[in-house]
Design an enzyme around this catalytic site. Structure first.
Site, PDB file in Angstrom:
ATOM      1  CG  HIS A   1      32.937 116.069 -44.213  1.00 43.73           C
ATOM      2  ND1 HIS A   1      32.642 116.193 -45.545  1.00 43.73           N
ATOM      3  CD2 HIS A   1      34.268 115.835 -44.141  1.00 43.73           C
ATOM      4  CE1 HIS A   1      33.745 116.040 -46.247  1.00 43.73           C
ATOM      5  NE2 HIS A   1      34.753 115.834 -45.429  1.00 43.73           N
TER       6      HIS A   1
ATOM      7  NE  ARG B   1      41.179 110.465 -48.953  1.00 44.39           N
ATOM      8  CZ  ARG B   1      41.586 110.733 -50.183  1.00 44.39           C
ATOM      9  NH1 ARG B   1      42.716 110.217 -50.649  1.00 44.39           N
ATOM     10  NH2 ARG B   1      40.880 111.525 -50.965  1.00 44.39           N
TER      11      ARG B   1
ATOM     12  CB  CYS C   1      52.743 136.479 -57.222  1.00 43.59           C
ATOM     13  SG  CYS C   1      53.279 136.720 -55.525  1.00 43.59           S
TER      14      CYS C   1
ATOM     15  CB  CYS D   1      55.064 138.430 -50.474  1.00 39.78           C
ATOM     16  SG  CYS D   1      54.430 136.772 -50.722  1.00 39.78           S
TER      17      CYS D   1
HETATM   18  C1  LIG Z   1      43.029 114.368 -49.328  1.00 42.22           C
HETATM   19  C2  LIG Z   1      42.413 114.538 -47.974  1.00 42.22           C
HETATM   20  C3  LIG Z   1      41.223 115.241 -47.822  1.00 42.22           C
HETATM   21  C4  LIG Z   1      40.627 115.354 -46.584  1.00 42.22           C
HETATM   22  N1  LIG Z   1      39.539 116.155 -46.445  1.00 42.22           N
HETATM   23  C5  LIG Z   1      38.953 116.280 -45.234  1.00 42.22           C
HETATM   24  C6  LIG Z   1      37.834 117.134 -45.063  1.00 42.22           C
HETATM   25  O1  LIG Z   1      37.440 117.864 -45.961  1.00 42.22           O
HETATM   26  N2  LIG Z   1      37.225 117.146 -43.852  1.00 42.22           N
HETATM   27  C7  LIG Z   1      37.637 116.360 -42.815  1.00 42.22           C
HETATM   28  O2  LIG Z   1      36.988 116.354 -41.784  1.00 42.22           O
HETATM   29  N3  LIG Z   1      38.749 115.601 -42.929  1.00 42.22           N
HETATM   30  C8  LIG Z   1      39.426 115.561 -44.110  1.00 42.22           C
HETATM   31  N4  LIG Z   1      40.544 114.816 -44.244  1.00 42.22           N
HETATM   32  C9  LIG Z   1      41.062 114.127 -43.071  1.00 42.22           C
HETATM   33  C10 LIG Z   1      41.806 115.068 -42.137  1.00 42.22           C
HETATM   34  O3  LIG Z   1      42.660 115.913 -42.860  1.00 42.22           O
HETATM   35  C11 LIG Z   1      42.582 114.225 -41.135  1.00 42.22           C
HETATM   36  O4  LIG Z   1      41.682 113.366 -40.491  1.00 42.22           O
HETATM   37  C12 LIG Z   1      43.312 115.030 -40.087  1.00 42.22           C
HETATM   38  O5  LIG Z   1      44.034 116.089 -40.648  1.00 42.22           O
HETATM   39  C13 LIG Z   1      44.233 114.099 -39.320  1.00 42.22           C
HETATM   40  O6  LIG Z   1      44.932 114.838 -38.380  1.00 42.22           O
HETATM   41  P1  LIG Z   1      46.061 114.162 -37.501  1.00 42.22           P
HETATM   42  O7  LIG Z   1      46.436 115.132 -36.470  1.00 42.22           O
HETATM   43  O8  LIG Z   1      45.604 112.811 -37.085  1.00 42.22           O
HETATM   44  O9  LIG Z   1      47.256 113.852 -38.534  1.00 42.22           O
HETATM   45  P2  LIG Z   1      48.404 114.811 -39.085  1.00 42.22           P
HETATM   46  O10 LIG Z   1      47.913 116.142 -39.439  1.00 42.22           O
HETATM   47  O11 LIG Z   1      49.107 114.050 -40.161  1.00 42.22           O
HETATM   48  O12 LIG Z   1      49.369 114.988 -37.849  1.00 42.22           O
HETATM   49  C14 LIG Z   1      50.211 113.968 -37.383  1.00 42.22           C
HETATM   50  C15 LIG Z   1      51.483 114.625 -36.874  1.00 42.22           C
HETATM   51  O13 LIG Z   1      52.310 113.658 -36.247  1.00 42.22           O
HETATM   52  C16 LIG Z   1      53.655 113.987 -36.530  1.00 42.22           C
HETATM   53  N5  LIG Z   1      54.481 112.804 -36.339  1.00 42.22           N
HETATM   54  C17 LIG Z   1      54.425 111.641 -37.035  1.00 42.22           C
HETATM   55  N6  LIG Z   1      55.363 110.782 -36.584  1.00 42.22           N
HETATM   56  C18 LIG Z   1      56.031 111.419 -35.588  1.00 42.22           C
HETATM   57  C19 LIG Z   1      57.114 111.042 -34.748  1.00 42.22           C
HETATM   58  N7  LIG Z   1      57.706 109.848 -34.854  1.00 42.22           N
HETATM   59  N8  LIG Z   1      57.557 111.944 -33.847  1.00 42.22           N
HETATM   60  C20 LIG Z   1      56.972 113.176 -33.739  1.00 42.22           C
HETATM   61  N9  LIG Z   1      55.945 113.575 -34.522  1.00 42.22           N
HETATM   62  C21 LIG Z   1      55.474 112.707 -35.421  1.00 42.22           C
HETATM   63  C22 LIG Z   1      53.589 114.437 -37.986  1.00 42.22           C
HETATM   64  O14 LIG Z   1      54.726 115.179 -38.370  1.00 42.22           O
HETATM   65  C23 LIG Z   1      52.301 115.229 -38.011  1.00 42.22           C
HETATM   66  O15 LIG Z   1      52.507 116.599 -37.775  1.00 42.22           O
HETATM   67  C24 LIG Z   1      41.205 114.726 -45.468  1.00 42.22           C
HETATM   68  C25 LIG Z   1      42.420 114.051 -45.607  1.00 42.22           C
HETATM   69  C26 LIG Z   1      43.031 113.986 -46.847  1.00 42.22           C
HETATM   70  C27 LIG Z   1      44.358 113.335 -46.992  1.00 42.22           C
END
Ligand SMILES: Cc1cc2nc3c(=O)[nH]c(=O)nc-3n(C[C@H](O)[C@H](O)[C@H](O)COP(=O)(O)OP(=O)(O)OC[C@H]3O[C@@H](n4cnc5c(N)ncnc54)[C@H](O)[C@@H]3O)c2cc1C
Length: 474
Positions: free
Chosen positions: A49, A309, A433, A438
């Site tokens: 974004h 989210r 597919c 694959c």
């Molecule tokens: C529908 C949707 C659309 C979006 N579109 C966009 C977009 O277009 N552009 C943008 O900038 N952002 C977008 N976002 C937001 C973006 O995807 C997130 O802000 C980002 O991926 C968050 O990353 P994260 O590392 O915080 O969370 P996550 O990717 O969820 O990583 C958290 C990790 O912590 C691990 N974890 C949790 N609890 C434990 C535990 N107790 N012990 C060990 N590991 C644990 C989980 O397994 C996971 O791998 C979107 C989100 C959604 C849902």
């Protein structure tokens, strides 16, 4: 004793790990899943974004615009696909145009490059836009990225520079001790001076293990349709609806690989495991998407998916330290992906206030590039095949992926260990597919490379076997 333990290997944890790998620190990242980036970071719209959407003065506004610019350098260093195709937020009524002007003002205050364009220019830029479009907010620096590649590349580079990764370990407790923390998992205990909570939708629970200031993160689900790539021209920019209180609304956008995304929805759900899709929600998405374009080639739908989210009541990112030495990354919902490089920088500053940061002499910001055989000219392909015939053996016909690329993605740091792991890294299974042709081949390659029976190869997390046992003799 680790200097830093990072909880969760999504895009936020992996970015921070890579940034910290620059310094002489002992850093461990712990992830409950069998692979990195398997939760929200792999189930989103993949938009970088431009930064006009967040309300000025919020953390989102502070971090989105600089973060989205940093991707150009980051993607070059780590060989990640990024296309700055620009975004168009489409208004179809006077009321929406008023909101568009508000977004324009936010954009200017946030430092973004934004412009309001009229019907004629809009139609020249995007012939597929709805006839009802009145005008649009044009943000030329917005981009699309391959989010699967992003997290893997960040983690691989962090590991190349000395960060330790522990997969399939769930953090179950964090206790404050003198000089640091005791982090307990379902497999062991680790001590660290600093703990960084990057647990996405579980970040409230992680905070509540150690802090008296309790936090709640509510999962808000977004469902999508994915269209296959097809030869006829279609949308070439990210088309957004005008945002509402529920978020940025439904978009129609190409992906870095020429597929198209239609979605997402935005509904709260009670469970952090609820990643299903349902017909009424998908039907509603299509209705919303028809407010952006007059045609949606639904015959090309190849998949549906959803992501969660991490919604915090403030509506903003919450980056704080409720206990000395414990750093929270809470509520990192959209634009979390786009802001991730800036969030990573902010995290390093916070760590720097707690620990001495001494730069390592041999830090390497680059990852060994992927092979990407289908993008090579014929002579280069032939030369590569001459060095290794695996690069001439096509295992995925839809996405044109060779055995050589699959083997390479298994053998790297943070290498693939499952069918989904290979899919996320080099794409077999992403095509028409959906793995029908694959998958058995990928399973065999994984079995050979990992020295396991094929019926012990997981689709994704531990125990998700595709083959259970032999039903006939040899
Ligand atoms: C529908 C949707 C659309 C979006 N579109 C966009 C977009 O277009 N552009 C943008 O900038 N952002 C977008 N976002 C937001 C973006 O995807 C997130 O802000 C980002 O991926 C968050 O990353 P994260 O590392 O915080 O969370 P996550 O990717 O969820 O990583 C958290 C990790 O912590 C691990 N974890 C949790 N609890 C434990 C535990 N107790 N012990 C060990 N590991 C644990 C989980 O397994 C996971 O791998 C979107 C989100 C959604 C849902």
């Amino acid at each position: 004793m680790y200097d830093v333990i990072i909880v969760g290997a999504g895009v936020i944890g992996a970015t921070i790990a890579r940034n910290l790998s620059r310094y002489s620190l002992r850093t461990l990242i712990i992830e409950k899943n069998s692979d990195v980036g398997d939760e929200t970071s792999c189930a989103n719209s993949a938009i970088v974004h431009a930064g006009y959407d967040p309300h000025p003065g919020t953390l989102k506004a502070e971090l989105n615009y600089p973060g989205h610019l940093m991707f150009s350098q980051l993607c070059k260093e780590l060989d990640i696909e990024l296309k700055r195709i620009g975004s168009l937020t489409i208004s179809t009524s006077e009321e929406e145009s008023a909101k568009l002007r508000e977004l324009y003002d936010y954009g200017i205050q946030n430092g973004c490059e934004v412009e309001i364009i009229g019907q004629q220019r809009l139609r020249e830029m995007e012939p597929f836009v709805t006839k009802k479009a009145v005008e649009a907010l044009w943000a030329p620096t917005a981009g699309i990225i391959n989010p699967f590649e992003l997290v893997v590349a960040l983690m691989e580079n962090a590991m190349d520079n000395g960060v330790e990764l522990r997969l399939e370990e769930k953090i179950t407790g964090i206790a404050k001790e003198t000089g640091g923390f005791m982090v307990t998992t379902d497999k062991g205990e680790y001590e660290a001076r600093v703990v960084i909570n990057c647990a996405g939708v579980a970040s409230g629970e992680i905070n509540n293990m150690v802090s008296d200031k309790k936090e709640t993160i509510r999962p808000r689900k977004g469902e999508y349709y994915v269209l296959d790539h097809f030869p006829a021209p279609y949308v070439t920019h990210t088309l957004f609806s005008v945002p509402s209180s529920k978020g940025k609304g439904v978009l129609v956008s190409p992906t870095t690989h020429g597929n198209y995304l239609i979605g997402p929805s935005s509904e709260f759900t009670d469970s952090a495991e609820d990643k299903g899709t349902d017909a009424p929600t998908l039907k509603n998405i299509v209705e919303q998407a028809y407010r952006l374009v007059d045609e949606i080639p639904m015959q090309y739908v190849i998949r549906e998916f959803s992501g969660l989210r991490a919604y915090h009541d403030s509506g903003d990112f919450v980056i704080n330290s409720p206990v000395p030495g414990f750093i929270n990354m809470l509520g990192i919902q959209s634009p979390g992906l786009a802001s991730s490089p800036a969030i990573g920088e902010k995290a390093v500053k916070m760590v720097g206030e707690l620990l001495p940061l001494q730069e390592k002499a041999g830090w390497n910001p680059r990852r060994r590039p992927l092979y990407r055989v289908n993008t090579l000219p014929v002579e280069k392909r032939q030369a590569l095949i001459a060095t290794n015939p695996d690069f001439g053996q096509m295992v995925c016909r839809c996405e044109q992926v060779t055995k050589g690329e699959v083997v390479d993605c298994i053998r790297r740091n943070c290498g693939a260990r499952s069918i989904k792991g290979v899919k996320k890294r080099v794409r077999p299974g992403f095509g028409k597919c959906q793995g029908g042709f694959c998958e058995p081949l990928i399973m065999r390659i994984l079995a050979d490379e990992l020295g396991r029976d094929e019926n012990r190869i997981n689709y994704s997390n531990r125990g998700s076997f595709i083959l259970m046992e032999k039903t006939k003799g040899e």
